[in-house]
Design a protein around this motif. Structure first.
Motif, PDB file in Angstrom:
ATOM      1  N   VAL A  96       0.842  -1.193   0.000  1.00  0.00           N
ATOM      2  CA  VAL A  96       0.000   0.000   0.000  1.00  0.00           C
ATOM      3  C   VAL A  96       0.877   1.244   0.000  1.00  0.00           C
ATOM      4  CG1 VAL A  96      -1.771   1.288   1.231  1.00  0.00           C
ATOM      5  CG2 VAL A  96      -1.857  -1.213   1.191  1.00  0.00           C
ATOM      6  N   PHE A  97       0.656   2.116  -0.966  1.00  0.00           N
ATOM      7  CA  PHE A  97       1.406   3.373  -1.050  1.00  0.00           C
ATOM      8  C   PHE A  97       0.600   4.564  -0.528  1.00  0.00           C
ATOM      9  CE2 PHE A  97       4.709   2.311  -4.595  1.00  0.00           C
ATOM     10  CZ  PHE A  97       5.365   1.489  -3.692  1.00  0.00           C
ATOM     11  N   ILE A  98      -0.719   4.528  -0.716  1.00  0.00           N
ATOM     12  CA  ILE A  98      -1.593   5.585  -0.202  1.00  0.00           C
ATOM     13  C   ILE A  98      -2.786   4.922   0.465  1.00  0.00           C
ATOM     14  CG2 ILE A  98      -3.041   7.577  -0.770  1.00  0.00           C
ATOM     15  CD1 ILE A  98      -1.298   8.128  -3.166  1.00  0.00           C
ATOM     16  N   GLN A  99      -3.064   5.310   1.697  1.00  0.00           N
ATOM     17  CA  GLN A  99      -4.200   4.744   2.427  1.00  0.00           C
ATOM     18  C   GLN A  99      -4.931   5.861   3.155  1.00  0.00           C
ATOM     19  OE1 GLN A  99      -3.227   1.585   5.160  1.00  0.00           O
ATOM     20  NE2 GLN A  99      -5.271   0.709   4.964  1.00  0.00           N
ATOM     21  N   ASP A 100      -6.256   5.883   2.976  1.00  0.00           N
ATOM     22  CA  ASP A 100      -7.091   6.933   3.565  1.00  0.00           C
ATOM     23  C   ASP A 100      -6.592   8.322   3.169  1.00  0.00           C
ATOM     24  OD1 ASP A 100      -8.616   4.969   4.841  1.00  0.00           O
ATOM     25  OD2 ASP A 100      -7.287   4.960   6.581  1.00  0.00           O
ATOM     26  N   ASN A 107       6.516   2.561   3.270  1.00  0.00           N
ATOM     27  CA  ASN A 107       6.293   1.550   2.234  1.00  0.00           C
ATOM     28  C   ASN A 107       6.962   1.946   0.920  1.00  0.00           C
ATOM     29  OD1 ASN A 107       4.822   0.061   4.028  1.00  0.00           O
ATOM     30  ND2 ASN A 107       2.818   0.566   3.175  1.00  0.00           N
ATOM     31  N   LEU A 108       7.007   3.250   0.650  1.00  0.00           N
ATOM     32  CA  LEU A 108       7.717   3.716  -0.545  1.00  0.00           C
ATOM     33  C   LEU A 108       9.194   3.345  -0.454  1.00  0.00           C
ATOM     34  CD1 LEU A 108       6.224   7.296  -1.159  1.00  0.00           C
ATOM     35  CD2 LEU A 108       5.920   5.282  -2.602  1.00  0.00           C
ATOM     36  N   LYS A 109       9.812   3.624   0.701  1.00  0.00           N
ATOM     37  CA  LYS A 109      11.233   3.313   0.885  1.00  0.00           C
ATOM     38  C   LYS A 109      11.473   1.806   0.815  1.00  0.00           C
ATOM     39  CE  LYS A 109      12.084   7.389   3.787  1.00  0.00           C
ATOM     40  NZ  LYS A 109      12.443   7.864   5.157  1.00  0.00           N
ATOM     41  N   LYS A 110      10.550   1.047   1.379  1.00  0.00           N
ATOM     42  CA  LYS A 110      10.688  -0.413   1.383  1.00  0.00           C
ATOM     43  C   LYS A 110      10.763  -0.979  -0.027  1.00  0.00           C
ATOM     44  CE  LYS A 110       8.121  -4.557   2.752  1.00  0.00           C
ATOM     45  NZ  LYS A 110       6.866  -5.060   3.383  1.00  0.00           N
ATOM     46  N   PHE A 135      -6.905   5.551  -2.101  1.00  0.00           N
ATOM     47  CA  PHE A 135      -6.141   4.322  -1.865  1.00  0.00           C
ATOM     48  C   PHE A 135      -5.337   3.995  -3.116  1.00  0.00           C
ATOM     49  CE2 PHE A 135      -5.754  -0.338  -1.939  1.00  0.00           C
ATOM     50  CZ  PHE A 135      -5.214  -0.578  -0.681  1.00  0.00           C
ATOM     51  N   ALA A 136      -4.070   3.625  -2.935  1.00  0.00           N
ATOM     52  CA  ALA A 136      -3.220   3.219  -4.057  1.00  0.00           C
ATOM     53  C   ALA A 136      -2.326   2.081  -3.596  1.00  0.00           C
ATOM     54  CB  ALA A 136      -2.374   4.394  -4.555  1.00  0.00           C
ATOM     55  N   SER A 145      -2.415   0.163  -8.872  1.00  0.00           N
ATOM     56  CA  SER A 145      -3.867   0.336  -8.853  1.00  0.00           C
ATOM     57  C   SER A 145      -4.230   1.531  -7.977  1.00  0.00           C
ATOM     58  CB  SER A 145      -4.552  -0.923  -8.308  1.00  0.00           C
ATOM     59  OG  SER A 145      -4.194  -2.053  -9.082  1.00  0.00           O
ATOM     60  N   VAL A 146      -5.178   2.333  -8.468  1.00  0.00           N
ATOM     61  CA  VAL A 146      -5.547   3.577  -7.784  1.00  0.00           C
ATOM     62  C   VAL A 146      -7.054   3.642  -7.604  1.00  0.00           C
ATOM     63  CG1 VAL A 146      -5.572   6.089  -7.958  1.00  0.00           C
ATOM     64  CG2 VAL A 146      -3.551   4.827  -8.665  1.00  0.00           C
ATOM     65  N   LEU A 147      -7.476   4.030  -6.401  1.00  0.00           N
ATOM     66  CA  LEU A 147      -8.886   4.293  -6.110  1.00  0.00           C
ATOM     67  C   LEU A 147      -9.029   5.771  -5.756  1.00  0.00           C
ATOM     68  CD1 LEU A 147     -11.812   3.258  -5.567  1.00  0.00           C
ATOM     69  CD2 LEU A 147     -11.114   2.957  -3.183  1.00  0.00           C
ATOM     70  N   PRO A 148      -9.613   6.587  -6.661  1.00  0.00           N
ATOM     71  CA  PRO A 148      -9.785   8.007  -6.357  1.00  0.00           C
ATOM     72  C   PRO A 148     -10.787   8.208  -5.225  1.00  0.00           C
ATOM     73  CG  PRO A 148     -10.011   7.570  -8.713  1.00  0.00           C
ATOM     74  CD  PRO A 148     -10.049   6.246  -8.014  1.00  0.00           C
ATOM     75  N   LYS A 149     -10.721   9.365  -4.598  1.00  0.00           N
ATOM     76  CA  LYS A 149     -11.719   9.698  -3.586  1.00  0.00           C
ATOM     77  C   LYS A 149     -13.098   9.784  -4.234  1.00  0.00           C
ATOM     78  CE  LYS A 149      -8.580  12.123  -0.467  1.00  0.00           C
ATOM     79  NZ  LYS A 149      -8.212  13.402   0.181  1.00  0.00           N
ATOM     80  N   THR A 150     -14.120   9.586  -3.422  1.00  0.00           N
ATOM     81  CA  THR A 150     -15.481   9.486  -3.960  1.00  0.00           C
ATOM     82  C   THR A 150     -15.854  10.676  -4.825  1.00  0.00           C
ATOM     83  OG1 THR A 150     -16.108   8.275  -1.949  1.00  0.00           O
ATOM     84  CG2 THR A 150     -17.890   9.123  -3.333  1.00  0.00           C
TER      85      THR A 150
END
Length: 285
Positions: A96-100, A107-110, A135-136, A145-150
């Motif tokens: 997960v790169f972007i959450q909420d 996670n990016l560094k990992k 969420f990305a 994969s990207v989920l834009p805000k509503t």
């Protein structure tokens, strides 16, 4: 036997073996590879190249080595279908790169991703502001994969409370001047229907390079001769226009008659037809 003939025969043999191994491994092997599949793919190609050029080596030893490199990933893939823990270990887990709406810097560094890499991945998904993302996630295959805000998602028929009829995928019914009967059957259409539609367009089958039909039985045609213009399908727009004309006629009849029973009947049916028009319009447009 001349060495060039021997190399040619060995290359042909390994090519055939590789072809069938790849077929047995499935489409996944030639699409987005996980780490294990990536390694096995490289090694299989390497084995084929080495044993092709080294004419002193035993051909069947090369086939045996390729078989081992086939059976191991095939077995792992089979076992992975039954074990989530093995699947996570061999294929990896999503990161997960972007959450909420918040960027997960650790996670990016990992994964060795910089901020520029993240923004590039977002742009690949037509997102230009990180703040627009809910969420990305980076998939094990490397896809993003990207989920834009509503509020940033496009409106759908469901959001508008509109119920649409189910649709089948469009079918190619003519290709290179040949009728594809299986494609017609998938849409519950016949060859006679196709011939009738071509007659409406004043087009002969021999002149058709490509023809496709959709779930509403509308036919679109591309001809070999690009100078000939083919009219667009008009069945659905014509149907809608006819319905609107009928609805308008009912309203006129209701205004013209002095009989109250007839007036109520015309008005009632006019409202029913208007409801049908409202349902059909989204499908036509």
């Amino acid at each position: 036997m001349p060495e060039w003939i021997l190399i040619s025969l060995r290359a042909l043999g390994f090519l055939i073996v590789l072809f069938f191994i790849t077929k047995w491994l499935g489409k996944k092997q030639i699409s987005q590879l996980n780490v294990f599949e990536y390694i096995s793919g490289i090694v299989l190609g390497g084995i084929a190249a080495i044993y092709t050029l080294d004419t002193t080596s035993n051909f069947f030893y090369g086939v045996l080595a390729m078989f081992i490199w086939f059976i191991v990933p095939f077995s792992v893939e089979f076992l992975s279908l039954k074990s989530k823990s093995l699947r996570d270990y061999t294929q990896g887990k999503a990161t997960v790169f972007i959450q909420d709406g918040k960027i997960m810097e650790d996670n990016l560094k990992k994964e060795g991703y910089s901020t520029d890499d993240l923004l590039e991945k977002l742009r690949d998904n037509n997102v230009f502001l990180a703040s627009d993302v809910e969420f990305a996630v980076l998939e094990p295959s490397g896809s993003f994969s990207v989920l834009p805000k509503t509020e940033n998602r496009p409106l759908t028929a469901k959001d508008l409370g509109i119920t649409l009829a189910p649709q089948k995928e469009p079918q190619t019914v003519i290709m290179d001047g040949r009728v594809l009967l299986e494609a017609l059957a998938n849409l519950n259409l016949s060859k006679n229907w196709l011939e009738t539609e071509l007659e409406k367009l004043n087009v002969s089958l021999e002149n058709v390079f490509l023809a496709q039909a959709d779930t509403n039985a509308q036919l679109t045609v591309d001809l070999y001769d690009d100078k000939i213009a083919v009219p667009s399908p008009v069945e659905l727009p014509l149907l809608l226009a006819t319905m609107k004309k009928s609805q308008a006629d009912l309203e006129l009849f209701a205004l013209a008659t002095e009989n109250e029973d007839a007036k109520q009947m015309y008005e009632k049916n006019s409202k029913k037809l208007q409801t049908a028009i409202d349902l059909v319009s989204p499908l036509v447009n």
